[in-house]
Design a protein around this motif. Structure first.
Motif, PDB file in Angstrom:
ATOM      1  N   GLU A  19       0.696  -1.098   0.004  1.00  0.00           N
ATOM      2  CA  GLU A  19      -0.057  -0.098   0.159  1.00  0.00           C
ATOM      3  C   GLU A  19       0.944   1.371  -0.194  1.00  0.00           C
ATOM      4  OE1 GLU A  19      -3.940   2.049   2.312  1.00  0.00           O
ATOM      5  OE2 GLU A  19      -2.996  -0.143   2.904  1.00  0.00           O
ATOM      6  N   ARG A  20       1.747   1.209   0.673  1.00  0.00           N
ATOM      7  CA  ARG A  20       2.810   2.441   0.775  1.00  0.00           C
ATOM      8  C   ARG A  20       3.512   2.849  -0.357  1.00  0.00           C
ATOM      9  NH1 ARG A  20       7.893   0.429   1.179  1.00  0.00           N
ATOM     10  NH2 ARG A  20       8.175  -1.643   1.940  1.00  0.00           N
ATOM     11  N   MET A  21       3.394   1.819  -1.465  1.00  0.00           N
ATOM     12  CA  MET A  21       4.071   2.045  -2.703  1.00  0.00           C
ATOM     13  C   MET A  21       3.149   2.544  -3.814  1.00  0.00           C
ATOM     14  SD  MET A  21       5.912  -1.579  -3.075  1.00  0.00           S
ATOM     15  CE  MET A  21       7.233  -2.006  -1.889  1.00  0.00           C
ATOM     16  N   LEU A  22       1.852   2.898  -3.509  1.00  0.00           N
ATOM     17  CA  LEU A  22       0.968   3.096  -4.403  1.00  0.00           C
ATOM     18  C   LEU A  22       0.842   4.806  -4.602  1.00  0.00           C
ATOM     19  CD1 LEU A  22      -2.060   1.051  -3.324  1.00  0.00           C
ATOM     20  CD2 LEU A  22      -0.597   0.649  -5.104  1.00  0.00           C
ATOM     21  N   ASN A  23       0.615   5.358  -5.837  1.00  0.00           N
ATOM     22  CA  ASN A  23       0.481   6.698  -6.274  1.00  0.00           C
ATOM     23  C   ASN A  23      -1.041   7.106  -5.945  1.00  0.00           C
ATOM     24  OD1 ASN A  23      -0.735   5.979  -8.332  1.00  0.00           O
ATOM     25  ND2 ASN A  23       0.804   6.334  -9.599  1.00  0.00           N
ATOM     26  N   VAL A  24      -1.039   8.072  -6.116  1.00  0.00           N
ATOM     27  CA  VAL A  24      -2.643   9.009  -6.148  1.00  0.00           C
ATOM     28  C   VAL A  24      -3.569   8.137  -6.719  1.00  0.00           C
ATOM     29  CG1 VAL A  24      -1.701  11.190  -5.333  1.00  0.00           C
ATOM     30  CG2 VAL A  24      -2.357  10.823  -7.723  1.00  0.00           C
ATOM     31  N   ASN A  25      -3.209   7.527  -8.010  1.00  0.00           N
ATOM     32  CA  ASN A  25      -4.063   6.903  -8.810  1.00  0.00           C
ATOM     33  C   ASN A  25      -4.258   5.387  -8.287  1.00  0.00           C
ATOM     34  OD1 ASN A  25      -4.181   9.101 -10.586  1.00  0.00           O
ATOM     35  ND2 ASN A  25      -2.352   8.326 -11.370  1.00  0.00           N
ATOM     36  N   GLY A  26      -3.864   4.817  -7.180  1.00  0.00           N
ATOM     37  CA  GLY A  26      -3.841   3.554  -6.629  1.00  0.00           C
ATOM     38  C   GLY A  26      -2.998   2.521  -7.519  1.00  0.00           C
ATOM     39  N   THR A  27      -2.151   2.758  -8.254  1.00  0.00           N
ATOM     40  CA  THR A  27      -1.273   2.049  -8.698  1.00  0.00           C
ATOM     41  C   THR A  27       0.139   2.222  -8.515  1.00  0.00           C
ATOM     42  OG1 THR A  27      -0.974   3.574 -10.500  1.00  0.00           O
ATOM     43  CG2 THR A  27      -2.832   1.858 -10.928  1.00  0.00           C
ATOM     44  N   LEU A  28       0.957   1.258  -8.815  1.00  0.00           N
ATOM     45  CA  LEU A  28       2.488   1.350  -8.298  1.00  0.00           C
ATOM     46  C   LEU A  28       3.039   2.802  -8.646  1.00  0.00           C
ATOM     47  CD1 LEU A  28       5.066  -0.027  -7.162  1.00  0.00           C
ATOM     48  CD2 LEU A  28       5.424  -1.013  -9.547  1.00  0.00           C
ATOM     49  N   PHE A  29       3.624   3.257  -7.731  1.00  0.00           N
ATOM     50  CA  PHE A  29       4.473   4.626  -7.954  1.00  0.00           C
ATOM     51  C   PHE A  29       5.481   4.066  -8.817  1.00  0.00           C
ATOM     52  CE2 PHE A  29       8.086   7.470  -6.500  1.00  0.00           C
ATOM     53  CZ  PHE A  29       7.503   8.590  -6.919  1.00  0.00           C
ATOM     54  N   GLY A  30       5.761   4.888  -9.990  1.00  0.00           N
ATOM     55  CA  GLY A  30       6.862   4.687 -10.994  1.00  0.00           C
ATOM     56  C   GLY A  30       8.236   4.904 -10.201  1.00  0.00           C
ATOM     57  N   GLY A  31       8.656   5.565  -9.099  1.00  0.00           N
ATOM     58  CA  GLY A  31       9.652   5.857  -8.630  1.00  0.00           C
ATOM     59  C   GLY A  31      10.277   4.487  -7.946  1.00  0.00           C
ATOM     60  N   ASP A  32       9.172   3.670  -7.391  1.00  0.00           N
ATOM     61  CA  ASP A  32       9.592   2.297  -6.589  1.00  0.00           C
ATOM     62  C   ASP A  32       9.841   1.595  -7.631  1.00  0.00           C
ATOM     63  OD1 ASP A  32       9.076   3.190  -3.927  1.00  0.00           O
ATOM     64  OD2 ASP A  32       7.046   2.755  -3.967  1.00  0.00           O
ATOM     65  N   ALA A  33       9.271   1.369  -8.824  1.00  0.00           N
ATOM     66  CA  ALA A  33       9.531   0.409 -10.000  1.00  0.00           C
ATOM     67  C   ALA A  33      10.819   0.610 -10.489  1.00  0.00           C
ATOM     68  CB  ALA A  33       8.191   0.482 -11.035  1.00  0.00           C
ATOM     69  N   MET A  34      11.117   2.046 -10.635  1.00  0.00           N
ATOM     70  CA  MET A  34      12.596   2.246 -11.238  1.00  0.00           C
ATOM     71  C   MET A  34      13.651   1.912 -10.307  1.00  0.00           C
ATOM     72  SD  MET A  34      11.392   6.073 -13.169  1.00  0.00           S
ATOM     73  CE  MET A  34      13.030   6.128 -13.633  1.00  0.00           C
ATOM     74  N   GLY A  35      13.419   2.221  -9.101  1.00  0.00           N
ATOM     75  CA  GLY A  35      14.373   1.827  -7.904  1.00  0.00           C
ATOM     76  C   GLY A  35      14.555   0.069  -7.896  1.00  0.00           C
TER      77      GLY A  35
END
Length: 133
Positions: A19-35
């Motif tokens: 849950e802490r990895m979600l963006n305002v749209n309720g999907t995976l935050f791109g920064g976490d994925a890029m990390g």
């Protein structure tokens, strides 16, 4: 190892979307994925060179499909180019890798370098054996 052997090297790691990895749209935050892509790409670069490597560039990042809460993602790193100073890695992030909604969510190319004592890129010694030895 030969250059052909090094080009066949692959690192695959899995992560769960929390849950802490979600963006305002309720999907995976791109920064976490890029990390995650950076970490897996770095692991591959180090395994190929046996040296301390540094991220030089993240390029051609494409966000293709959304990733949702509690989904597993698989991050796969494969060598793209073994250059004299830069090592380029192709990264693919697949959501729900073993499920019915399997899809490529992100792709990108990360480039890694080895630095000298003055923090300047230096030539990479891959210790490649000749195919004709």
């Amino acid at each position: 190892m030969t250059q052909k052997d090094l080009m066949q090297t692959m690192v695959v790691r899995r992560y769960k979307v929390l849950e802490r990895m979600l963006n305002v749209n309720g999907t995976l935050f791109g920064g976490d994925a890029m990390g995650w892509m950076d970490k897996v790409g770095h692991e591959l670069a180090v395994s190929i060179t046996n040296k301390t490597m540094y991220t030089f560039m993240a390029d051609k990042i494409k966000f293709l499909k959304p990733v949702f809460l509690n989904e597993m993602v698989e991050v796969c790193a494969q060598p793209l180019e073994l250059g004299p100073v830069k090592l380029s890695v192709q990264l693919t992030v697949t959501a729900d890798p073993e499920g019915p909604n399997r899809r490529v969510a992100l792709t990108g190319i990360y480039t890694f370098v080895q630095l000298d004592e003055h923090h300047r890129p230096q030539r990479i010694n891959y210790n490649i054996l000749s195919d004709f030895a």
